[in-house]
Design an enzyme around this catalytic site. Structure first.
Site, mmCIF file in Angstrom:
data_model
loop_
_atom_site.group_PDB
_atom_site.id
_atom_site.type_symbol
_atom_site.label_atom_id
_atom_site.label_comp_id
_atom_site.label_asym_id
_atom_site.label_seq_id
_atom_site.Cartn_x
_atom_site.Cartn_y
_atom_site.Cartn_z
ATOM 1 N N SER A 88 0.834 -1.202 0.000
ATOM 2 C CA SER A 88 0.000 0.000 0.000
ATOM 3 C C SER A 88 0.877 1.265 0.000
ATOM 4 O O SER A 88 1.637 1.463 -0.942
ATOM 5 C CB SER A 88 -0.966 -0.064 1.186
ATOM 6 N N ASP A 97 -10.400 -5.345 -2.712
ATOM 7 C CA ASP A 97 -9.688 -4.323 -1.936
ATOM 8 C C ASP A 97 -10.516 -3.042 -1.957
ATOM 9 O O ASP A 97 -10.747 -2.468 -3.030
ATOM 10 C CB ASP A 97 -8.319 -4.118 -2.607
ATOM 11 N N HIS A 145 -7.570 -5.807 1.214
ATOM 12 C CA HIS A 145 -6.332 -5.030 1.305
ATOM 13 C C HIS A 145 -5.422 -5.488 2.456
ATOM 14 O O HIS A 145 -4.304 -5.020 2.571
ATOM 15 C CB HIS A 145 -6.695 -3.561 1.516
HETATM 16 N N1 LIG Z 1 -7.632 3.029 9.637
HETATM 17 C C1 LIG Z 1 -7.898 2.833 8.257
HETATM 18 C C2 LIG Z 1 -7.285 1.578 7.735
HETATM 19 C C3 LIG Z 1 -5.791 1.610 7.757
HETATM 20 C C4 LIG Z 1 -5.232 0.506 6.925
HETATM 21 O O1 LIG Z 1 -5.951 -0.267 6.325
HETATM 22 N N2 LIG Z 1 -3.920 0.428 6.837
HETATM 23 C C5 LIG Z 1 -3.331 -0.578 6.009
HETATM 24 C C6 LIG Z 1 -2.441 0.072 5.016
HETATM 25 S S1 LIG Z 1 -3.388 1.171 4.006
HETATM 26 C C7 LIG Z 1 -2.229 1.919 2.999
HETATM 27 O O2 LIG Z 1 -1.126 2.178 3.248
HETATM 28 C C8 LIG Z 1 -2.567 -1.568 6.859
HETATM 29 O O3 LIG Z 1 -1.622 -2.187 6.423
HETATM 30 N N3 LIG Z 1 -3.029 -1.734 8.090
HETATM 31 C C9 LIG Z 1 -2.397 -2.610 9.045
HETATM 32 C C10 LIG Z 1 -3.126 -3.885 9.247
HETATM 33 O O4 LIG Z 1 -2.740 -4.615 10.175
HETATM 34 O O5 LIG Z 1 -4.021 -4.233 8.463
HETATM 35 C C11 LIG Z 1 -9.384 2.843 7.971
HETATM 36 O O6 LIG Z 1 -10.069 3.325 8.826
HETATM 37 O O7 LIG Z 1 -9.806 2.416 6.894
#
Ligand SMILES: N[C@@H](CCC(=O)N[C@@H](CSC=O)C(=O)NCC(=O)O)C(=O)O
Length: 286
Positions: free
Chosen positions: A152, A231, A264
């Site tokens: 991401s 995603d 995602h």
């Molecule tokens: N808080 C957000 C969601 C944040 C999120 O999905 N972060 C992803 C990366 S998104 C792009 O860089 C991530 O890797 N999160 C860590 C995990 O453990 O999944 C929302 O409210 O949508």
């Protein structure tokens, strides 16, 4: 050279060690964190190639080692795994942790040019000029055999750093990367804050724009990208089709795999992690 890595903890893992370090950074002016997996071969003293993994928005150096499931195969392949934190922390900038897509946890792997961020948000300099050389100096890691990947926002970081610094990384891949940050809300917000309102400065940090500037393939052995089709960020934020077109125009081989049913998150990342480890191990061999 003075050691700049402070070992915080170490955990036996598949015959190797999962370690966590604090790193004194001049670039950011703050202590930075990184996790490193050393496979059994490295613990036996042989310098090993390493895969650098850049994580996404809201993540830390702990996300990849605890969620991506990469250590078992990395142990077998003799590959070290390096996962840096995603931004400076503790700078004390007003509002730095108020948004999840800007500021803390959202460094975008570039050097900010706009105050107040420019004093500390210098991720590109930290990673390339300080952290990776320190890891190669202080650990059994071969700094001439580095691969780069990310997820991401970290996929954006992997693609842009690899394209901005040809020759620095021998292999490249990404999971659901932000492929055209100058054309999506996450990128527009981050680049306005870190680089300023003048869009002319943005193209140098956009993977699609960077690839479009190439007349020949910068990664002739091929780039691997995996993307889930369920995603929730795909349509608005990621735009892999734009990078795909730029790769085609540049003659860059891109294996872009679109997977029905995958979202995602890290269940998607861990599903395809072995393929990425093998992609990098092949290109980092010898
Ligand atoms: N808080 C957000 C969601 C944040 C999120 O999905 N972060 C992803 C990366 S998104 C792009 O860089 C991530 O890797 N999160 C860590 C995990 O453990 O999944 C929302 O409210 O949508």
């Amino acid at each position: 050279m003075t050691a700049t890595l402070e070992l915080l903890s170490t955990h036996a893992c598949f015959g190797g060690e999962q370690r966590y370090y604090r790193h004194a950074s001049d670039a950011t002016g703050l202590p930075m964190r990184v996790s490193v997996y050393l496979p059994p071969k490295a613990l036996a003293g042989a310098p090993v190639p390493a895969l650098v993994y850049l994580a996404g928005l809201t993540c830390t150096e702990d996300t990849f080692p605890t969620k991506a499931g990469a250590q078992r195969l990395a142990a077998e392949l003799g590959l070290a795994l390096i996962a840096p934190d995603t931004s400076p922390r503790g700078a004390g900038i007003a509002g730095e942790a108020e948004a999840w897509d800007f500021g803390v946890g959202a460094g975008f792997y570039l050097d900010a040019t706009q105050a107040p961020w420019s004093a500390h948000w210098r991720m590109e300099s930290w990673l390339l000029a300080e952290l990776l050389p320190a890891l190669a100096d202080e650990l059994p890691i071969d700094g001439t055999r580095l691969g780069l990947t990310g997820h991401s926002m970290g996929g954006h970081g992997a693609l842009t750093l690899a394209l901005r610094h040809p020759g620095r990384f021998r292999s490249l891949s990404a999971f659901a990367p932000i492929c055209a940050p100058t054309r999506c809300p996450w990128g527009e917000k981050a680049f306005t804050g870190y680089l300023g309102a003048d869009r002319a400065a943005w193209a140098a940090h956009d993977a699609t724009e960077l690839m479009s500037g190439h007349q020949a393939a910068p990664y002739p052995a091929g780039i691997l990208i995996d993307q889930g089709l369920d995603d929730k960020f795909l349509a608005e934020q990621l735009h892999p089709h734009l990078l795909e077109a730029a790769c085609q125009a540049a003659g860059q081989t891109l294996t872009l795999r679109r997977h029905a049913g995958y979202d995602h998150g890290y269940y998607f990342v861990q599903t395809f992690m072995d393929d990425h480890l093998r992609h990098h191990a092949r290109q980092l061999a010898g």
